[in-house]
Enzyme design. Sequence first.
Site, PDB file in Angstrom:
ATOM      1  N   GLN A   1     -36.170  17.433  56.769  1.00 20.48           N
ATOM      2  CA  GLN A   1     -36.089  16.555  55.599  1.00 20.48           C
ATOM      3  C   GLN A   1     -34.684  16.704  55.025  1.00 20.48           C
ATOM      4  O   GLN A   1     -34.197  17.821  54.871  1.00 20.48           O
ATOM      5  CB  GLN A   1     -37.128  17.034  54.596  1.00 20.48           C
ATOM      6  CG  GLN A   1     -37.404  16.124  53.435  1.00 20.48           C
ATOM      7  CD  GLN A   1     -38.544  16.687  52.574  1.00 20.48           C
ATOM      8  OE1 GLN A   1     -38.880  17.858  52.667  1.00 20.48           O
ATOM      9  NE2 GLN A   1     -39.128  15.866  51.742  1.00 20.48           N
TER      10      GLN A   1
ATOM     11  N   SER B   1     -32.421  16.655  49.294  1.00 17.08           N
ATOM     12  CA  SER B   1     -31.663  17.304  48.225  1.00 17.08           C
ATOM     13  C   SER B   1     -30.168  17.275  48.504  1.00 17.08           C
ATOM     14  O   SER B   1     -29.729  17.245  49.656  1.00 17.08           O
ATOM     15  CB  SER B   1     -32.088  18.772  48.086  1.00 17.08           C
ATOM     16  OG  SER B   1     -33.425  18.855  47.664  1.00 17.08           O
TER      17      SER B   1
ATOM     18  N   SER C   1     -35.029  22.286  55.419  1.00 18.68           N
ATOM     19  CA  SER C   1     -35.788  23.251  56.227  1.00 18.68           C
ATOM     20  C   SER C   1     -35.790  22.810  57.684  1.00 18.68           C
ATOM     21  O   SER C   1     -35.920  21.624  57.977  1.00 18.68           O
ATOM     22  CB  SER C   1     -37.229  23.355  55.721  1.00 18.68           C
ATOM     23  OG  SER C   1     -37.217  23.905  54.426  1.00 18.68           O
TER      24      SER C   1
ATOM     25  N   GLU D   1     -47.077  15.466  50.394  1.00 17.21           N
ATOM     26  CA  GLU D   1     -46.542  16.819  50.445  1.00 17.21           C
ATOM     27  C   GLU D   1     -47.230  17.707  49.411  1.00 17.21           C
ATOM     28  O   GLU D   1     -47.720  18.783  49.710  1.00 17.21           O
ATOM     29  CB  GLU D   1     -45.032  16.749  50.196  1.00 17.21           C
ATOM     30  CG  GLU D   1     -44.303  18.059  50.323  1.00 17.21           C
ATOM     31  CD  GLU D   1     -42.791  17.891  50.197  1.00 17.21           C
ATOM     32  OE1 GLU D   1     -42.340  16.854  49.655  1.00 17.21           O
ATOM     33  OE2 GLU D   1     -42.065  18.792  50.624  1.00 17.21           O
TER      34      GLU D   1
ATOM     35  N   ASN E   1     -42.161  23.773  40.138  1.00 25.36           N
ATOM     36  CA  ASN E   1     -43.380  23.701  39.318  1.00 25.36           C
ATOM     37  C   ASN E   1     -43.096  23.242  37.891  1.00 25.36           C
ATOM     38  O   ASN E   1     -43.975  22.667  37.246  1.00 25.36           O
ATOM     39  CB  ASN E   1     -44.096  25.049  39.334  1.00 25.36           C
ATOM     40  CG  ASN E   1     -44.830  25.289  40.655  1.00 25.36           C
ATOM     41  OD1 ASN E   1     -44.635  24.528  41.606  1.00 25.36           O
ATOM     42  ND2 ASN E   1     -45.647  26.308  40.705  1.00 25.36           N
ATOM     43  N   GLU E   2     -41.886  23.474  37.404  1.00 21.89           N
ATOM     44  CA  GLU E   2     -41.542  22.958  36.065  1.00 21.89           C
ATOM     45  C   GLU E   2     -41.593  21.428  36.077  1.00 21.89           C
ATOM     46  O   GLU E   2     -42.075  20.807  35.114  1.00 21.89           O
ATOM     47  CB  GLU E   2     -40.138  23.429  35.653  1.00 21.89           C
ATOM     48  CG  GLU E   2     -40.054  24.912  35.301  1.00 21.89           C
ATOM     49  CD  GLU E   2     -40.124  25.845  36.509  1.00 21.89           C
ATOM     50  OE1 GLU E   2     -40.003  25.358  37.653  1.00 21.89           O
ATOM     51  OE2 GLU E   2     -40.320  27.056  36.311  1.00 21.89           O
TER      52      GLU E   2
END
Lengths: 381, 351
Positions: free
Chosen positions: A125, A128, A160, A243, A364-365
């Site tokens: 992927q 980012s 990754s 995902e 998670n934020e």
Amino acid sequence: MRLAYTAEQDAFRAEVRAWLADHVPAERLASFDTAEGFQAHRAWEKVLHGGRWSAVTWPEAYGGRGLDLIRWLIFEEEYWRAGAPGRVGQNGIFLLAPTMMEYGTAEQKARFLPPMASGEEIWAQAWSEPQAGSDLAAVRARATRDGDHYVLNGHKIWSSRAVFADWAFGLFRTDPASERHKGLSLILFKLDAPGVRVVPIQQIDGEAGFAEIFLEDVRSPVDQRLGGEGEGWTVCMATAGFERGLMLRSPARFQAAAARLVALADRRGADAVQEAAVLQAVMDADAYALSIYATASRLIAGGKIGAEASCNKVFWSELDVALYRAALSIKGAEAELTGPTEAADGWMDGYLFSLAGPIYAGANEIQRNIIAERMLGLPKG
Amino acid sequence: MDFTLSDEQRMTAEVTAALLADRCTGADLRRLMDSGAALDPVRWRALVEMGLPAAMVPESLGGLGLGEVDLTPVAEQCGFAALPEPLVELAGVAAPLLAALDHPAARAWAGRIAAGEAMAAVGHSCQPFVAGADTADVLVLCRPGEILLLNAETVTLGRQPSIDPFHRLFAVAFDGGDAIAAARGPEADRLAALALDRGALFAAAQGIGLAQRAVDLSAAYAKARVQFGKPIGANQAVKHHLASCQVKIEFARPVVLAAAAQIGQQDIYSRARVSHAKLAALAAADLAGRTAIQVHGAMGYSWATDVHVYLKRVLALTGAWGDEAFHRRRVSARIKGRALDPGQVFAVETA
């Protein structure tokens, strides 16, 4: 509501179990973030594909079995129960493929899905960028149209498997005048194409599990764009839904780890605090499984995954950290050891990897912002 | 394998929710609290007319013949409204217990409950007091090795004040000569075990509703309350508190539904699942209840805001029908006593 497997589902489980018993390698494969381990895992993907087990929910035409999500869950339960190798092809098979099924052309599906299923082409992927992490809409990498090609330029990061993978699916700005979520497109490119430079990034465990990708005038044919030009954000969010929501982390992964944790506590003894942590880990793994069975049933009945996918991601990532932390506590003074015996039991590796869970696939934020804004209707900050 | 509620099950819960949204508002709760009465007769009549007390009574006794899965979403809505009347224990524990007792007096009471003519309360050796005994016409006492029926006129009740003004607890004294032994020995223990599981299951279902109510009230307040020139809910610190509560709710609800579907197994697996449901739902309710106080700030600590009413119901249900230690022991027994491989999630004990 009927929480029992049908005779056909039981028979399917038996079939999976028998095949895995005959084929799962006896020795644990080297990490897929090493050159040797990557090839060993690629070879395992080929073996899986040979039994048509590499992508069980896909249509048969592309190498799958056309199974529903309940059977996918059964397959995953058996897979983890058997201690089978990690899936080096998961970024393609579980993330890109569902998106391709929805947005891809017939030609794209025929071209890309079969070699993805067989492990001949393994995907990374490439979303980012250094300045676009949680704020993914800040991507700057550009795709400039030149005849029937895009010319790709930019700098991707935290990809990754990209060190050894064959292809990447990247998010690019196709409209240079655009801002934020508009004017983006999802474009597939080969990682060995001229102008692509992949630079490994050493991870917390010392291995090169992810990489930076530098793109300099890389040419990718226009028919390697997935979805419409300028629709990249929508297409990516569909991927992100899969995902976070379901397929990236099957419940069996945590149930298998929880079962190992119980065995560890049994073997070494646990005090009241550790016992409580073990109990919580088992209950949380169980709760995750029940929730995913409920989601799978709902999707089979025609429902959709919404913002609750963000709840899933928060829940499994936090239960994973707590589970491995409990194991280290039980191992006591031996927890820090990294010799061959300790490395083989995997608790420290698992703990370090668990710390990535609350970060990747959307920190998670960010997930909690999504839950608060979309499920509870709180205003944007 | 099908883990979905039917349209009918969802609809029953929606109708209950609509009725309670209309007749069980915060103002209604305060009015009842101030009056000190045990129930609101108008609201109770509406619930009876819906047929809810008859839900789990067999059709042969005039009931609706529904099961735990049907009643669970209804109990969730009763929790959401913090319904003061003891509908959930009447419909979910007392009525099916009476109907299952092999004694004509017990079955007659079940029929009268189904007809909306009588109320019952259940005492159980897992807890010290009997909730709702003052509105009951008959008391069912589950003790080791026996289940007793007591006509309410023959008992003396001693009120035990609870932090939840609507959790009306009583010590029950009676003369043994007035009691009917409706079951004895293993049969009594079997029915008492099922009654305990139902009590725990429906407490869990109410816990889910209470947790959601606490989150919803807080979200509404956080949207309306302005500080530093913006709604406090625009701050991540507030959002993340409430999101964490919602995550706990989302991963407790499926456990509660699974417990409802599996309760009939009455084996080590179903008991652990019911206990997990109770622990997870009340943990979600505990976090949401406390978070609601925090999000409401000083208002949350005042009597004037409704959040304390829901928090107090959570506190009352947390120890009811088996306390936390009891339920942890049951989950632990399953974990240590049976295989835990992936694939065991819906395991059933085989003889």
